[in-house]
Design an enzyme around this catalytic site. Structure first.
Site, PDB file in Angstrom:
ATOM      1  N   GLY A 648       0.849  -1.188   0.000  1.00 24.99           N
ATOM      2  CA  GLY A 648       0.000   0.000   0.000  1.00 24.99           C
ATOM      3  C   GLY A 648       0.882   1.235   0.000  1.00 24.99           C
ATOM      4  O   GLY A 648       2.090   1.155  -0.214  1.00 24.99           O
ATOM      5  N   TYR A 716      10.016   9.171  11.196  1.00 25.78           N
ATOM      6  CA  TYR A 716      10.047   9.764   9.865  1.00 25.78           C
ATOM      7  C   TYR A 716      11.486  10.108   9.486  1.00 25.78           C
ATOM      8  O   TYR A 716      12.232  10.648  10.294  1.00 25.78           O
ATOM      9  CB  TYR A 716       9.178  11.021   9.840  1.00 25.78           C
ATOM     10  CG  TYR A 716       9.083  11.590   8.451  1.00 25.78           C
ATOM     11  CD1 TYR A 716       8.476  10.866   7.428  1.00 25.78           C
ATOM     12  CD2 TYR A 716       9.630  12.825   8.140  1.00 25.78           C
ATOM     13  CE1 TYR A 716       8.411  11.360   6.143  1.00 25.78           C
ATOM     14  CE2 TYR A 716       9.568  13.335   6.852  1.00 25.78           C
ATOM     15  CZ  TYR A 716       8.956  12.587   5.869  1.00 25.78           C
ATOM     16  OH  TYR A 716       8.893  13.080   4.595  1.00 25.78           O
ATOM     17  N   MET A 717      11.873   9.736   8.271  1.00 29.06           N
ATOM     18  CA  MET A 717      13.231   9.989   7.802  1.00 29.06           C
ATOM     19  C   MET A 717      13.132  11.001   6.656  1.00 29.06           C
ATOM     20  O   MET A 717      12.716  10.662   5.543  1.00 29.06           O
ATOM     21  CB  MET A 717      13.860   8.677   7.323  1.00 29.06           C
ATOM     22  CG  MET A 717      13.925   7.632   8.419  1.00 29.06           C
ATOM     23  SD  MET A 717      15.071   8.048   9.753  1.00 29.06           S
ATOM     24  CE  MET A 717      16.615   7.750   8.984  1.00 29.06           C
ATOM     25  N   SER A 721      15.008   7.418   0.943  1.00 25.80           N
ATOM     26  CA  SER A 721      15.963   6.321   0.768  1.00 25.80           C
ATOM     27  C   SER A 721      17.323   6.836   0.320  1.00 25.80           C
ATOM     28  O   SER A 721      17.432   7.822  -0.412  1.00 25.80           O
ATOM     29  CB  SER A 721      15.486   5.292  -0.240  1.00 25.80           C
ATOM     30  OG  SER A 721      14.204   5.520  -0.612  1.00 25.80           O
ATOM     31  N   ASP A 761      18.524  -8.379   2.394  1.00 21.01           N
ATOM     32  CA  ASP A 761      18.232  -7.426   1.308  1.00 21.01           C
ATOM     33  C   ASP A 761      18.863  -6.071   1.638  1.00 21.01           C
ATOM     34  O   ASP A 761      18.236  -5.029   1.474  1.00 21.01           O
ATOM     35  CB  ASP A 761      16.716  -7.299   1.132  1.00 21.01           C
ATOM     36  CG  ASP A 761      16.357  -6.670  -0.203  1.00 21.01           C
ATOM     37  OD1 ASP A 761      17.252  -6.512  -1.052  1.00 21.01           O
ATOM     38  OD2 ASP A 761      15.173  -6.329  -0.419  1.00 21.01           O
TER      39      ASP A 761
HETATM   40  O1  ACK Z   1      12.976   7.467  -1.400  1.00 17.91           O
HETATM   41  P1  ACK Z   1      11.738   7.795  -0.680  1.00 17.91           P
HETATM   42  O2  ACK Z   1      11.255   9.165  -0.597  1.00 17.91           O
HETATM   43  O3  ACK Z   1      11.787   7.146   0.795  1.00 17.91           O
HETATM   44  O4  ACK Z   1      10.546   6.819  -1.219  1.00 17.91           O
HETATM   45  C1  ACK Z   1      10.391   5.686  -0.450  1.00 17.91           C
HETATM   46  C2  ACK Z   1       8.927   5.396  -0.206  1.00 17.91           C
HETATM   47  O5  ACK Z   1       8.619   5.746   1.128  1.00 17.91           O
HETATM   48  C3  ACK Z   1       8.551   3.930  -0.414  1.00 17.91           C
HETATM   49  O6  ACK Z   1       9.282   3.113   0.470  1.00 17.91           O
HETATM   50  C4  ACK Z   1       9.710   6.398   1.715  1.00 17.91           C
HETATM   51  N1  ACK Z   1       9.802   5.974   3.112  1.00 17.91           N
HETATM   52  C5  ACK Z   1       9.679   4.733   3.616  1.00 17.91           C
HETATM   53  N2  ACK Z   1       9.840   4.749   4.959  1.00 17.91           N
HETATM   54  C6  ACK Z   1      10.058   6.041   5.302  1.00 17.91           C
HETATM   55  C7  ACK Z   1      10.314   6.713   6.552  1.00 17.91           C
HETATM   56  N3  ACK Z   1      10.387   6.036   7.716  1.00 17.91           N
HETATM   57  N4  ACK Z   1      10.487   8.031   6.518  1.00 17.91           N
HETATM   58  C8  ACK Z   1      10.439   8.713   5.339  1.00 17.91           C
HETATM   59  N5  ACK Z   1      10.204   8.145   4.137  1.00 17.91           N
HETATM   60  C9  ACK Z   1      10.025   6.821   4.128  1.00 17.91           C
HETATM   61  C10 ACK Z   1      10.943   6.017   0.949  1.00 17.91           C
END
Ligand code: ACK
Length: 998
Positions: A648, A716-717, A721, A761
């Protein structure tokens, strides 16, 4: 001027025409006249007292106003005689409903100064009086019965002008009388010696006149005499209904105040000029309310006035729940461009949206599966097809009906069989028009397929060191079974080390097992089409290693067994003591190895918990609740979608827990329509993540499982990625910044490997970066991890593996360990140093496997410090035990951070250093074996044509490498230095003559 008062009155009458207002006269609507002397055309017939005296009394005089409208006036002017008492009484005036009466008098009055010789006799006032009476008393008159209302004086009388003329002014005085109680009353005017002309007398009362407010009608209302307001209830006008009871208040001044409540026009009626009028043809109104009637929406009509709805045109429909304002719609046309991609016994069907959606957005798709066979007609070869519905075990992913996407995967079909799929687009009105439904059909023939899984495994015989098993052939072999692969491992070992056997028949005996130990086992069958899926995990235990279990043996055997057991125990104790000592000294053992030495097989490092596989729980949802906090969905605010995951959307949002600060979070959602397995797999990530607590592992905040959508909430990051982050910031970081990020990843991986968790992975796309450039390992799961990684590809052995990041032994025989994670770490290191470059660029997976197997390795990224490239090479050692442990990687990176100048030597401009790890972990000079490693390393030089984008120029520099350069990078002993330098020279000359031998 003549001073005779009578002649003065004549003047007065002449002037009247100037002061009487123009006819017709309009009175305010809230005043109801009881008497209006001006309205009377004939004699008023008022009586004067005394009626027959010697002196003159009030006299009724007729006149006309400027429009020649006759008016009646009364006048008296006995200003020269003393003791005047002249009365004029009106007729009996019925009171009607009035309580409070108003008397408006218009009169002219001469000031006594303007009349000569009247001093002492002339007055400038007259009295107004009234008498209540229930009926007309005729001419009966008694002065004392009257009550005085007021003495009336003129505001203005004659006024002097500049020219000395006098101008007559009309006075208007209003007096209130009340409350009245009898049915009627008389008014009387008492003159005591003034010269006065009563031009008009109007008697009225006030009322709140009939009105319509808020579609409620309020009747004429007579106010109370007191100060209080009269509350009046309104009644709704025709074709309307009360929304809230309408009310208003009537004030004593005859004004309506404070409207409350209102009425609304019925369906089919709209408000026009305070009434409810029918909707015109072509319009409708379906609800109660004061909005206007609406025009019929497209494809609908109303022929009559007052319509509540518009009917649909032919072949157009309205679904239950469609609002009346929505256009009538029709079923969609058939889906278009159906494409099928067959993969053995499954097929992926894809199609385009129908050209005509019927005017609706609620399109879903339904796929009907039919199995078709050609039936020869009368012996001719070109027969017809006979189709029957597919068997119920055919699987549709995500499902067969109500699909929102334009694709479906159909699995578990029979091999080599014809199928027809009918794909129908449906919308909310499809069920109303069965004859208008259309579908697109596609016919396919399935391929040869791998066998279905072995379903039933039976334990035939167990001893302390062996077990005999048998099983049934798979339900669908889909060909001839060549052999079976039996994979087993100790339950405690958690698949970190396992054994594989092959058997031709449906039975096998496993020997060399540990006594009294639980094992897990899986079997899969192989045909010419490859391996089928593995059987469900089967558990068995070997018999206990007990003396009593062999009690039936001869006493001699028992004796031998007992003495052997004692010897083994003694040996074990001895080994244990030795190993414990050894372990205390050596901290660099691989966790897998440690496990061997630590009692029951569970690795227990001080202060570090062991990872628990959520699949070992009978009920996986129990695992989720053990390791993850259940969050209330109301504490989560979703802000926006940041990406898409396998299950999702991934969103960013905020989490506010009671008595905690609001924090930013990432929210992974499980999209609707999931199967139980998908839900389990989705939540397994939380069960795993919830066990970790480390600054370089993504932190789980909690899960939402008790309401929908099911969610996993993590920290939140901000920078997303790592791979895309680096690509976005190409060449923008210092070496130290990059090493700092790499150190974080290594530290997170050390924690995971200490916990006994193998990631499988590890790749830059699965590392997240926060606003402080802190990198955290993410994307946890079990089998799923690889299922949802777009990089993961199926190997010839059936597993799905991200080839470019995976160690050769894991690709070849699924040997996933922390050492294979270390290989992947080397690739991440390469990705970071090349700012998100794709490992092995555009080479195919097959070429990558082959090249790596032959000893080729990725070349150093541009400007990559030599030490880091050496670390990569170490991670990519073919022999997994030679790869560095994460603990060592962390310590190497720490040293680099402490000594940043070491980053200045780049791999592009110098030769490779010798094996950095060996060099650092031991004071011993690398042996010939290390030199061999070095020569292996030579194969990794970027000189091979196989690696595109690598120039020969770097090879040219090899020969120039000096012993000084080698010293800088850690090779300090003279012997090896010389060997290396001469090897480089030899290699260089070889390069010049031809490609590097592999
Ligand atoms: O590269 P992004 O912006 O960082 O795109 C992917 C997307 O969701 C699908 O995995 C982002 N994502 C996943 N987990 C997090 C998180 N904890 N904080 C911020 N972005 C996230 C990921």
């Amino acid at each position: 001027m003549d001073c005779n008062p009578r002649s003065l009155l004549f003047v007065l009458l002449l002037l009247l025409s100037c002061v009487i207002p123009a006819f017709p006269v309009f009175y305010p609507p809230n005043e109801v006249n009881l008497l209006d002397s001006k309205a009377s055309q004939g004699e008023l017939g008022w009586i004067s007292y005394p009626s027959h005296g010697w002196r003159e009394n009030w006299e009724e005089i007729s006149g006309v106003d400027e429009h020649y409208t006759p008016i009646r006036t009364f006048q008296v002017c006995n200003v020269m005689d003393y003791s005047q008492n002249n009365w004029l009484r009106t007729n009996w005036i019925p009171r009607q409903s009035a309580q409070k009466i108003y008397v408006e008098l218009k009169f002219t009055l001469r000031d006594c100064n303007s009349i000569p010789l009247v001093l002492g006799t002339c007055k400038e006032t007259f009295n107004l009086l009234y008498l209540e009476a229930d009926d007309d008393q005729g001419s009966h008159f008694q002065e004392h019965q009257f009550s005085k209302i007021d003495t009336i004086a003129a505001d203005e009388s004659f006024t002097q002008t500049d020219l000395g003329d006098r101008i007559l002014k009309l006075n208007t005085e209003v007096r209130e009388v009340g409350p009245m109680t009898k049915k009627g009353f008389y008014l009387a005017f008492q003159d005591v010696g003034a010269c006065v002309a009563l031009v008009s007398v109007r008697v009225y009362f006030k009322k709140c006149p009939h009105t319509v407010r808020n579609l409620a009608s309020f009747p004429d209302t007579v106010p109370m005499d007191s100060q209080s307001l009269v509350e009046v209830k309104g009644s709704c006008v025709n074709h309307s209904k009360e929304e809230e009871p309408p009310r208003m208040y009537c004030s004593t001044e005859g004004e309506w105040l404070v409207p409350i409540g209102k009425c609304l026009c019925n369906p089919g009626y709209e408000e026009r000029s305070s009434t409810c009028q029918t909707c015109r043809a072509g319009f409708y109104k379906s609800t109660l309310g004061n909005m206007e009637c609406s025009k019929c929406p497209p494809h609908s009509f109303s022929h009559h006035e007052g319509s509540l709805h518009c009917g649909c045109e032919k072949n157009y429909f309205r679904a239950e729940g469609d609002p009346a304002s929505m256009a009538c719609t029709r079923p969609p046309s058939a889906p278009r461009n159906v494409i099928s991609s067959i993969n053995e016994t499954s097929v992926i069907l894809e199609w385009s949206w129908p050209e005509d959606t019927g005017g609706r957005r609620d399109i879903t798709f339904t796929v009907l599966c039919k199995r078709c066979r050609a039936v020869a007609a009368n012996g001719s070869s070109s027969g017809t097809q006979r189709c029957e519905p597919c068997r119920s075990n055919v699987r549709f992913l995500p499902r067969a009906m109500g699909l929102h996407n334009t694709t479906v995967t159909v699995g578990d079909l029979l091999a080599h069989t014809n199928y027809t799929f009918e794909i129908e687009a449906q919308n909310g009105v499809s069920s109303l028009a069965p004859k208008m439904r259309q579908y697109a059909a596609v016919t396919i023939t399935t391929n040869q397929a791998a066998p279905s899984p072995v379903a039933v495994i039976k334990k035939e015989k167990t001893t302390r060191s062996s077990v005999s098993l048998s099983w049934q052939e798979p339900e669908r072999p889909n060909g001839i079974i060549l052999d079976y692969e039996i994979k087993y491992y100790e339950k405690e070992e958690q698949e970190t080390s396992y054994t594989i056997l092959r058997a031709r028949g449906c039975n096998v005996t496993l020997n060399g097992l540990k006594p009294n130990t639980a094992y897990l086992l899986q079997i899969r069958a192989r045909t010419a089409a490859g391996y089928g899926a593995s059987s469900p995990t089967f558990q068995f235990e070997t018999s206990p290693d007990s003396a009593f279990s062999i009690s039936s043996e001869s006493s001699q055997v028992v004796l031998i067994a007992i003495s052997s057991a004692v010897a083994i125990i003694l040996l074990t104790v001895l080994l244990y003591v030795l190993i414990s000592r050894f372990c205390c000294r050596s901290k660099s053992k691989h966790p897998d190895e440690k496990r061997l030495h630590f009692g029951n097989g569970h690795l227990r490092l001080p202060g570090i918990r062991t990872y628990v596989d959520p699949h070992t729980y009978e009920d996986p949802s129990q695992a989720v609740h053990e390791f993850a906090k259940e969050l209330d969905a109301s504490c989560i605010a979703i802000d926006k979608v940041v990406g898409a995951g396998e299950f999702g959307e991934v969103c960013s949002g905020r989490l506010k827990l009671p008595s905690k600060k609001e924090i930013c979070v990432a929210i992974k959602t499980l999209k609707g329509g999931y199967t139980d397995k998908q839900r389990r797999d989705f939540l397994s990530e939380a069960s795993i993540m919830g066990q970790f607590d480390h600054p370089n592992i993504i932190r789980l905040e909690g899960v939402v499982t008790r309401s929908k959508p099911v969610m996993i909430v993590t920290e939140y990051m901000e920078n997303g990625s790592l791979d895309s982050f680096l690509r976005k910031h190409d060449a923008q970081f210092t070496g130290i910044q990059l090493v700092g990020m790499l150190r974080g990843i290594a530290s997170g991986m050390k924690y995971l490997s200490d916990m006994g968790y193998v990631h499988r992975d590890l790749a830059a796309r699965n590392i997240l970066v926060n606003s402080n450039l802190v990198c955290k390992v993410s994307d946890f799961g079990l089998s799923r991890v690889l299922e949802d990684d777009p990089e993961a590809a199926y190997t010839t052995r059936g597993g799905k593996i991200p080839i470019r990041w995976t160690a050769p032994e894991a690709i070849a025989y699924r040997k996933f360990t922390s050492a294979s994670d270390a290989w992947s770490y080397g690739i991440v290191l390469w990705e970071v140093m090349s700012y998100g470059e794709r490992p092995y660029w555009e080479m195919s997976n097959q070429d990558v496997i082959k090249a790596v197997d032959e000893g080729y390795r990725l070349p150093p990224p541009m400007d990559c410090p030599a030490t880091l490239y050496q670390l990569m090479l170490d991670c990519w050692q073919k022999e997994r035990n030679n790869r560095p442990k994460f603990e060592q990687i962390v310590s190497i990176l720490d040293k680099l951070i402490r000594n940043p100048s070491s980053l200045k030597i780049t791999a592009n401009t110098t030769s490779r250093p010798a094996n950095l790890l060996l060099d650092r972990s031991s004071s011993e000079v690398p042996s010939v074996g290390t030199m061999g490693d070095w020569m292996d390393g030579m194969r990794t030089l970027p000189c091979k044509e196989a690696f595109s984008g690598v120039s020969y120029s770097s090879c040219d520099t090899l020969a120039k490498t000096s012993t000084e350069d080698l010293k800088k990078v850690g090779v300090t002993i003279v012997g090896p230095q010389k060997k290396i330098v001469s090897s480089l020279k030899a290699l260089d000359s070889h390069n010049k003559n031809g490609p590097v031998p592999v």
